[in-house]
Structures are given as structure tokens and as C-alpha cells.
Design an enzyme around this catalytic site. Structure first.
Site, mmCIF file in Angstrom:
data_model
loop_
_atom_site.group_PDB
_atom_site.id
_atom_site.type_symbol
_atom_site.label_atom_id
_atom_site.label_comp_id
_atom_site.label_asym_id
_atom_site.label_seq_id
_atom_site.Cartn_x
_atom_site.Cartn_y
_atom_site.Cartn_z
ATOM 1 N N GLY A 46 -1.916 2.450 4.809
ATOM 2 C CA GLY A 46 -2.256 2.025 3.655
ATOM 3 C C GLY A 46 -1.262 1.473 2.786
ATOM 4 C CE1 TYR A 47 1.026 -3.392 3.235
ATOM 5 C CE2 TYR A 47 -1.214 -2.799 4.118
ATOM 6 C CZ TYR A 47 0.089 -3.358 4.222
ATOM 7 O OH TYR A 47 0.206 -4.065 5.281
ATOM 8 C CG LEU A 48 2.290 3.921 -1.208
ATOM 9 C CD1 LEU A 48 3.707 4.638 -0.833
ATOM 10 C CD2 LEU A 48 1.384 4.977 -1.839
#
Length: 171
Positions: A46-48
Site C-alpha cells: 500500500g501507499y502512504l
């Protein structure tokens, strides 16, 4: 400012930025399925932050987890910093990430003196299969296996960070 804080200061200039951790990567579509013989590892990420200038990714790979920070690409090159983190931290961080998460099976194939990482995407990106090769320099020659298709290195649609915004099934 303490001596310790001063020792961490770095003047980032055009001349020294590529002396740090960097990634040189080329990306291709795939033909055929002979590469499947290698066996796969499931990745979840996932991407913060998924902005073009910097991406911050959390990834789990089996019993390991990583936090990765990447800078903007210049050609096929960009800064990359990757750190192993506790799996429990990664699970919590994945809950903070932009949705959807990226899930894929990764196959590693050594051919022609380089290692190819072939990602078969799942979920909202199912049907997308790409191969990536990391190189020492942008002009490093390498043999292209028969199962390699069109090069998509510079096409932003294929960036994992963009696949969360516009998944492959919506193209």
C-alpha cells in the site's frame, strides 16, 4: 544545533544526488507463460504517499515487511531507500494506506545474466502482468527473453502507485 544533528545534514545537489541509493529499472509487458515455472511469492503493498515527486510504500512479502521511499524518476533512474520493518508495524501501516492495496504474485526468473521480476497482479489489477529488470546503468545491454513484450518503462499507467488510482480493470 548539536554535533549529532549537524552530522546528519546533507547538502543535496545535482552532482551528489545519484551517489546515494538509486534504482535503475526497465519494465515490459509479457507474452506467453513459460516464466510461471519459477513459482511465485505473494506481495501485498500500500501507499502512504503516491504523489509523483515521492512515493512511500509499505510491503509485506511472506514473513518480511518493508518501508520504501522512492523519488521521482529521471528516465529509468530514481532514488530508492528501503528498510525492513516489523510485520506487525506493516499490518498497521497498511490500514493507513490509500486504497485499494496492490496484491500480486511475483516470479523471479534468472535469464541472460539478469534477474527478471515478473508481477502478476490480482484484485482490481487482475489481468496485468509485467516484468521488471534492475540494471547497473541505463545503457546496460541485456538479452530480451522470448516472453518479453512491449516496453512500458516510461508509461505512468504502469506505476504501482498509479494502479491504486486507476486500476488496470478500469482501463
Amino acid at each position: 544545533m548539536t554535533d549529532r544533528a549537524q552530522s546528519c545534514r546533507l547538502e543535496l545537489t545535482i552532482e551528489n544526488q545519484w551517489d546515494m541509493a538509486r534504482e535503475i529499472e526497465r519494465k515490459f509487458l509479457i507474452k506467453g507463460s513459460v516464466w510461471r515455472l519459477a513459482g511465485a511469492t505473494r506481495l501485498r503493498q500500500g501507499y502512504l504517499s503516491s504523489v509523483q515527486e515521492r512515493t512511500v510504500r509499505v510491503r509485506t512479502v511472506g514473513d518480511h515487511a518493508y518501508l520504501t521511499i522512492k523519488g521521482i524518476a529521471v528516465g529509468a533512474t530514481r532514488l530508492e531507500f528501503e528498510y525492513e520493518i516489523p510485520c506487525e508495524d506493516a499490518k498497521e501501516l497498511l490500514n493507513l494506506c490509500e486504497m485499494p492495496l496492490i496484491e500480486k504474485d511475483r516470479y523471479r526468473v534468472e535469464e541472460g545474466g539478469v534477474v527478471w521480476e515478473i508481477d502478476e497482479f490480482l484484485g482490481e489489477n487482475r489481468g496485468l502482468i509485467v516484468a521488471e529488470v534492475e540494471l547497473e546503468s541505463e545503457d546496460q545491454p541485456f538479452a530480451k527473453p522470448d516472453w518479453l513484450g512491449e516496453e512500458v518503462t516510461g508509461d505512468p499507467r504502469y506505476f504501482n502507485s498509479n494502479l491504486i488510482k486507476k486500476p488496470y480493470t478500469e482501463w
